[in-house]
Design an enzyme around this catalytic site. Structure first.
Site, PDB file in Angstrom:
ATOM      1  N   THR A 186      -3.957   4.763  -0.701  1.00 11.92           N
ATOM      2  CA  THR A 186      -4.884   5.195   0.352  1.00 11.92           C
ATOM      3  C   THR A 186      -5.557   6.525  -0.012  1.00 11.92           C
ATOM      4  OG1 THR A 186      -3.199   6.417   1.550  1.00 11.92           O
ATOM      5  CG2 THR A 186      -3.481   4.112   2.156  1.00 11.92           C
ATOM      6  N   ALA A 212     -19.132   1.139   5.996  1.00  7.39           N
ATOM      7  CA  ALA A 212     -18.517   0.556   4.800  1.00  7.39           C
ATOM      8  C   ALA A 212     -19.513  -0.362   4.074  1.00  7.39           C
ATOM      9  CB  ALA A 212     -17.252  -0.204   5.177  1.00  7.39           C
ATOM     10  N   GLN A 222      -6.330  -5.291   9.091  1.00 13.29           N
ATOM     11  CA  GLN A 222      -5.525  -4.294   9.812  1.00 13.29           C
ATOM     12  C   GLN A 222      -4.210  -4.963  10.184  1.00 13.29           C
ATOM     13  OE1 GLN A 222      -4.386  -1.477  10.369  1.00 13.29           O
ATOM     14  NE2 GLN A 222      -6.271  -0.580  11.205  1.00 13.29           N
ATOM     15  N   LYS A 253       9.089   5.498   3.092  1.00  8.92           N
ATOM     16  CA  LYS A 253      10.267   4.829   2.513  1.00  8.92           C
ATOM     17  C   LYS A 253      10.095   3.312   2.487  1.00  8.92           C
ATOM     18  CE  LYS A 253      13.671   6.996   4.780  1.00  8.92           C
ATOM     19  NZ  LYS A 253      15.036   6.991   5.215  1.00  8.92           N
ATOM     20  N   TYR A 283     -10.500  -6.828  11.022  1.00 13.03           N
ATOM     21  CA  TYR A 283      -9.697  -6.480  12.207  1.00 13.03           C
ATOM     22  C   TYR A 283      -9.469  -7.683  13.114  1.00 13.03           C
ATOM     23  CZ  TYR A 283     -10.968  -1.901  10.495  1.00 13.03           C
ATOM     24  OH  TYR A 283     -11.144  -0.806   9.682  1.00 13.03           O
ATOM     25  N   TYR A 311      -7.048  26.461   9.770  1.00 12.52           N
ATOM     26  CA  TYR A 311      -7.500  27.780  10.236  1.00 12.52           C
ATOM     27  C   TYR A 311      -6.666  28.852   9.538  1.00 12.52           C
ATOM     28  CZ  TYR A 311     -10.192  25.124  13.501  1.00 12.52           C
ATOM     29  OH  TYR A 311     -11.094  24.227  14.025  1.00 12.52           O
ATOM     30  N   GLU A 326       0.851  -1.191   0.000  1.00 13.05           N
ATOM     31  CA  GLU A 326       0.000   0.000   0.000  1.00 13.05           C
ATOM     32  C   GLU A 326       0.885   1.238   0.000  1.00 13.05           C
ATOM     33  OE1 GLU A 326      -3.269   0.264   3.063  1.00 13.05           O
ATOM     34  OE2 GLU A 326      -2.010   1.873   3.824  1.00 13.05           O
TER      35      GLU A 326
HETATM   36  P1  FAD Z   1     -16.943  -0.285   9.009  1.00 14.41           P
HETATM   37  O1  FAD Z   1     -16.859  -1.637   8.422  1.00 14.41           O
HETATM   38  O2  FAD Z   1     -18.074   0.580   8.596  1.00 14.41           O
HETATM   39  O3  FAD Z   1     -16.905  -0.446  10.586  1.00 14.41           O
HETATM   40  C1  FAD Z   1     -16.704   0.682  11.425  1.00 14.41           C
HETATM   41  C2  FAD Z   1     -17.242   0.382  12.821  1.00 14.41           C
HETATM   42  O4  FAD Z   1     -18.663   0.360  12.790  1.00 14.41           O
HETATM   43  C3  FAD Z   1     -16.825  -0.972  13.361  1.00 14.41           C
HETATM   44  O5  FAD Z   1     -16.652  -0.857  14.753  1.00 14.41           O
HETATM   45  C4  FAD Z   1     -18.006  -1.875  13.035  1.00 14.41           C
HETATM   46  O6  FAD Z   1     -18.069  -2.980  13.927  1.00 14.41           O
HETATM   47  C5  FAD Z   1     -19.164  -0.909  13.205  1.00 14.41           C
HETATM   48  N1  FAD Z   1     -20.323  -1.179  12.356  1.00 14.41           N
HETATM   49  C6  FAD Z   1     -20.332  -1.561  11.079  1.00 14.41           C
HETATM   50  N2  FAD Z   1     -21.596  -1.640  10.614  1.00 14.41           N
HETATM   51  C7  FAD Z   1     -22.397  -1.284  11.630  1.00 14.41           C
HETATM   52  C8  FAD Z   1     -23.806  -1.147  11.782  1.00 14.41           C
HETATM   53  N3  FAD Z   1     -24.658  -1.415  10.781  1.00 14.41           N
HETATM   54  N4  FAD Z   1     -24.283  -0.746  12.991  1.00 14.41           N
HETATM   55  C9  FAD Z   1     -23.460  -0.461  14.030  1.00 14.41           C
HETATM   56  N5  FAD Z   1     -22.109  -0.589  13.942  1.00 14.41           N
HETATM   57  C10 FAD Z   1     -21.603  -0.983  12.761  1.00 14.41           C
HETATM   58  N6  FAD Z   1      -8.662   4.889   6.528  1.00 14.41           N
HETATM   59  C11 FAD Z   1      -8.538   5.970   5.724  1.00 14.41           C
HETATM   60  O7  FAD Z   1      -8.925   7.079   6.125  1.00 14.41           O
HETATM   61  N7  FAD Z   1      -7.987   5.866   4.469  1.00 14.41           N
HETATM   62  C12 FAD Z   1      -7.560   4.696   3.960  1.00 14.41           C
HETATM   63  O8  FAD Z   1      -7.077   4.628   2.831  1.00 14.41           O
HETATM   64  C13 FAD Z   1      -7.658   3.525   4.787  1.00 14.41           C
HETATM   65  N8  FAD Z   1      -7.246   2.318   4.347  1.00 14.41           N
HETATM   66  C14 FAD Z   1      -7.406   1.207   5.159  1.00 14.41           C
HETATM   67  C15 FAD Z   1      -7.013  -0.051   4.672  1.00 14.41           C
HETATM   68  C16 FAD Z   1      -7.143  -1.180   5.473  1.00 14.41           C
HETATM   69  C17 FAD Z   1      -6.720  -2.542   4.940  1.00 14.41           C
HETATM   70  C18 FAD Z   1      -7.677  -1.068   6.792  1.00 14.41           C
HETATM   71  C19 FAD Z   1      -7.779  -2.268   7.674  1.00 14.41           C
HETATM   72  C20 FAD Z   1      -8.070   0.177   7.266  1.00 14.41           C
HETATM   73  C21 FAD Z   1      -7.960   1.321   6.462  1.00 14.41           C
HETATM   74  N9  FAD Z   1      -8.364   2.572   6.897  1.00 14.41           N
HETATM   75  C22 FAD Z   1      -8.232   3.672   6.084  1.00 14.41           C
HETATM   76  C23 FAD Z   1      -8.899   2.750   8.257  1.00 14.41           C
HETATM   77  C24 FAD Z   1     -10.442   2.639   8.317  1.00 14.41           C
HETATM   78  O9  FAD Z   1     -11.035   3.688   7.594  1.00 14.41           O
HETATM   79  C25 FAD Z   1     -10.832   2.731   9.796  1.00 14.41           C
HETATM   80  O10 FAD Z   1     -10.358   1.612  10.485  1.00 14.41           O
HETATM   81  C26 FAD Z   1     -12.304   3.005  10.085  1.00 14.41           C
HETATM   82  O11 FAD Z   1     -12.415   3.402  11.454  1.00 14.41           O
HETATM   83  C27 FAD Z   1     -13.223   1.815   9.891  1.00 14.41           C
HETATM   84  O12 FAD Z   1     -13.380   1.528   8.575  1.00 14.41           O
HETATM   85  P2  FAD Z   1     -14.203   0.209   8.113  1.00 14.41           P
HETATM   86  O13 FAD Z   1     -14.263   0.273   6.638  1.00 14.41           O
HETATM   87  O14 FAD Z   1     -13.637  -0.981   8.739  1.00 14.41           O
HETATM   88  O15 FAD Z   1     -15.625   0.568   8.740  1.00 14.41           O
END
Ligand code: FAD
Length: 318
Positions: A50, A145, A211, A306, A180, A58, A19
């Site tokens: 990403t 997501a 993760q 890097k 995760y 500000y 990545e």
């Molecule tokens: P979700 O799958 O939506 O989950 C988020 C939280 O909500 C979890 O606690 C889940 O259990 C909960 N949840 C899900 N659905 C529901 C529901 N219907 N009701 C109640 N709770 C629910 N971040 C960036 O900003 N940019 C990036 O490019 C980026 N790349 C990443 C790549 C990887 C491989 C990983 C593992 C993470 C990356 N992240 C990135 C971080 C990610 O955006 C964060 O970890 C974020 O907090 C959660 O994203 P998610 O897609 O897992 O969310």
């Protein structure tokens, strides 16, 4: 080509991928190429790019007042994907976020990706903005997501958001989602978090990237539990080599993950960050060897800048 096709075509051989993070606004893409160039020796079938959330800045108005504005410090994810794809002839995967984008903006990004021949997208919620204590969905945007996966899956069927467009050529995105092994920080339990992961799969996700984790048993246990609840898509482990002493505090703080005691002790005893980088690289090599022996589909590395350490790891393994 789709990530799932790359995995299928590899016939059980573990693939190498990584990545990258877009350069800061105003910087040249050549620095990114310099980090990618050496890694091409190991023939990655895909490279992730990403997306960072918008930030508040500000601006001093000169009259004693500050004006709050929104900016993106690392824009250009889709453009970078297009340039990587054409320069190296590999699949480049843009990360798409719920946070900071309306559904309409997401649709336009997806249309751009389709025109550019991008076959895979990673669907993520994104974190809270820096000043927020928890994630707030953007007005008119996706909240989770799974909602974003749903939007992409609908587009794959030719369903646009609002209008009755007659679809001649549908998109066919392969959709990646995050998993995760130590549960997502906001989730009350790993079981609940796995149920949320299953919802992403049911909505149309094709593969999972995890993760970072430092204890392979957590990954193996996660995969086992995921299989038990019917998640049958590839689960790609994400590996991050420790590179500086500060990672001992930073990684647990930001990603809510644990580090093994032997790694912590070795890093604490290291005389400087050069030694830390060496220790982190050696640890990642051993970790990767065990995952390789277990037959994981892909070893996916978080390079964050890097790439010399990722090069050293890949040289040992691929
Ligand atoms: P979700 O799958 O939506 O989950 C988020 C939280 O909500 C979890 O606690 C889940 O259990 C909960 N949840 C899900 N659905 C529901 C529901 N219907 N009701 C109640 N709770 C629910 N971040 C960036 O900003 N940019 C990036 O490019 C980026 N790349 C990443 C790549 C990887 C491989 C990983 C593992 C993470 C990356 N992240 C990135 C971080 C990610 O955006 C964060 O970890 C974020 O907090 C959660 O994203 P998610 O897609 O897992 O969310």
């Amino acid at each position: 080509m789709k990530v799932t096709e790359h995995i299928k075509n590899a016939n059980g051989k573990t693939l190498f991928s990584f990545e990258v993070i877009p350069p800061k606004k105003g910087k040249n893409i050549n620095d990114l190429y310099k980090n990618i160039d050496p890694l091409m020796e190991f023939k990655p079938p895909f490279i992730d790019v990403t997306t960072s959330r918008e930030e508040h800045v500000y601006v001093n108005k000169g009259n004693g007042l500050l004006e709050k504005r929104i900016t993106r410090m690392r824009p250009g994810t889709v453009g970078i994907c297009a340039s990587i794809k054409h320069k190296y002839d590999v699949d480049a995967i843009p990360h798409l976020l719920c946070g900071g984008f309306t559904k309409e903006e997401t649709e336009y990004v997806l249309i751009d990706c389709h025109y550019l021949g991008i076959d895979n997208v990673m669907a993520l919620r994104g974190d809270a903005m820096r000043e927020e204590s928890y994630f707030t969905p953007t007005k008119g945007g996706n909240a989770y997501a799974s909602d974003l996966v749903n939007q992409i899956a609908k587009l794959n069927k030719g369903e646009y958001l609002h209008d009755g467009v007659i679809v001649e050529h549908k998109s066919d995105f392969c959709i990646g989602v995050a998993g995760y092994p130590e549960k997502h920080m906001e989730s009350p339990s790993l079981v609940t978090d796995l149920k949320r992961l299953k919802a992403k799969v049911d909505a149309g996700a094709d593969y999972v990237v995890t993760q970072m984790f430092f204890d392979n048993n957590k990954y193996f246990e996660f995969v086992k539990k995921a299989r038990e609840i019917g998640i049958d898509i590839p689960i790609i482990p994400g590996i991050k080599p420790i590179a500086v002493k500060r990672h001992l505090q930073l990684l647990p703080q930001v990603f809510k993950i644990d580090l093994p005691q032997d790694l912590i002790d070795a890093v604490e005893d290291a005389k400087d960050n050069k030694a830390v980088r060496q220790i982190g690289t050696e640890f990642a090599i051993q970790q990767s060897k065990e995952l390789l022996a277990a037959g994981v589909p892909v070893l996916h590395y978080y390079s964050m800048g890097k790439s010399d350490n990722i090069y050293a790891i890949a040289k040992e393994l691929f």
